[in-house]
Design an enzyme around this catalytic site. Structure first.
Site, PDB file in Angstrom:
ATOM      1  N   MET A 160      -2.025  -4.880 -12.182  1.00  0.00           N
ATOM      2  CA  MET A 160      -1.670  -3.762 -11.297  1.00  0.00           C
ATOM      3  C   MET A 160      -0.192  -3.414 -11.426  1.00  0.00           C
ATOM      4  SD  MET A 160      -4.522  -2.870 -10.192  1.00  0.00           S
ATOM      5  CE  MET A 160      -3.900  -1.553  -9.191  1.00  0.00           C
ATOM      6  N   GLU A 161       0.640  -4.425 -11.634  1.00  0.00           N
ATOM      7  CA  GLU A 161       2.067  -4.181 -11.791  1.00  0.00           C
ATOM      8  C   GLU A 161       2.357  -3.384 -13.057  1.00  0.00           C
ATOM      9  OE1 GLU A 161       1.556  -7.167  -8.730  1.00  0.00           O
ATOM     10  OE2 GLU A 161       0.613  -6.905 -10.678  1.00  0.00           O
ATOM     11  N   ASP A 178       8.980  14.439 -12.282  1.00  0.00           N
ATOM     12  CA  ASP A 178       9.925  14.840 -11.239  1.00  0.00           C
ATOM     13  C   ASP A 178      11.217  15.404 -11.836  1.00  0.00           C
ATOM     14  OD1 ASP A 178      11.018  14.978  -8.510  1.00  0.00           O
ATOM     15  OD2 ASP A 178      12.299  13.326  -9.183  1.00  0.00           O
ATOM     16  N   MET A 191      -3.913  -4.659  -1.345  1.00  0.00           N
ATOM     17  CA  MET A 191      -4.441  -6.007  -1.572  1.00  0.00           C
ATOM     18  C   MET A 191      -3.727  -6.764  -2.683  1.00  0.00           C
ATOM     19  SD  MET A 191      -6.508  -6.338   0.795  1.00  0.00           S
ATOM     20  CE  MET A 191      -6.661  -5.035   2.004  1.00  0.00           C
ATOM     21  N   CYS A 192      -2.638  -6.208  -3.209  1.00  0.00           N
ATOM     22  CA  CYS A 192      -1.862  -6.913  -4.233  1.00  0.00           C
ATOM     23  C   CYS A 192      -0.954  -7.945  -3.578  1.00  0.00           C
ATOM     24  CB  CYS A 192      -1.007  -5.927  -5.024  1.00  0.00           C
ATOM     25  SG  CYS A 192      -1.937  -4.979  -6.214  1.00  0.00           S
ATOM     26  N   HIS A 193      -0.846  -9.092  -4.226  1.00  0.00           N
ATOM     27  CA  HIS A 193       0.042 -10.143  -3.752  1.00  0.00           C
ATOM     28  C   HIS A 193       1.481  -9.846  -4.166  1.00  0.00           C
ATOM     29  CE1 HIS A 193      -3.877 -12.150  -3.877  1.00  0.00           C
ATOM     30  NE2 HIS A 193      -3.405 -12.937  -2.937  1.00  0.00           N
TER      31      HIS A 193
END
Length: 160
Positions: A113-114, A128, A75-77
């Site tokens: 969110m970014e 990793d 749902m992120c733009h």
């Protein structure tokens, strides 16, 4: 209680329509930590990891993640990010690195969110690149520290 903006009146998930929102300068800062054994911490700080410079690779991965958040979180733009930085703060006494990401945009929706995605991917990249030395590394405390811009205004985590 605030309404969930990603759920419509019928309970269906939706992307928020930001068409009528004003573009403003927006900024978000997130942080997290990765804790490891002493040998792994020293290998990273002394750039003795066989795969290469761990922190610079994680920095690049974090910036790339910020730019591609909408491809991973449904749902992120998609945003035209105007700035992204990922920094590492060694904590030798804990054999840890604090990871901080700042993301900026001039747009209709925020970049929280970014910033969170950038920290997460930077931490995963460290894991990793170093898992051959230390499978017990722990990623922890990923959280929003601050945000500004938009209708909800300024947020600053207490104690930050």
């Amino acid at each position: 209680m605030k309404e969930f903006t990603h759920i419509d009146e019928d309970g269906a998930v939706r992307m928020v329509d930001v068409t009528d929102k004003a573009a403003t300068d927006r900024r978000a800062v997130a942080e997290g930590r990765i804790v490891m054994n002493r040998d792994t911490f020293e290998r990273i700080t002394d750039t003795r990891v066989k795969k290469g410079n761990v922190l610079e690779t994680a920095r690049i991965a974090g910036v790339m993640a910020a730019k591609r958040t909408s491809e991973v979180i449904p749902m992120c733009h998609p945003l035209f990010i105007t700035g992204a930085r990922v920094d590492f703060y060694p904590e030798p006494e804990n054999h840890a690195f604090r990871i901080e990401a700042e993301v900026r945009v001039k747009g209709e929706t925020g970049v929280e969110m970014e910033a969170l995605h950038a920290v997460s991917v930077a931490a995963l990249t460290i894991y990793d690149m170093c898992k051959a030395y230390d499978k017990g590394m722990t990623i922890e405390g990923i959280r929003l520290m601050a945000k500004s811009g938009g209708k909800s205004g300024v947020y600053q985590r207490e104690g930050a």
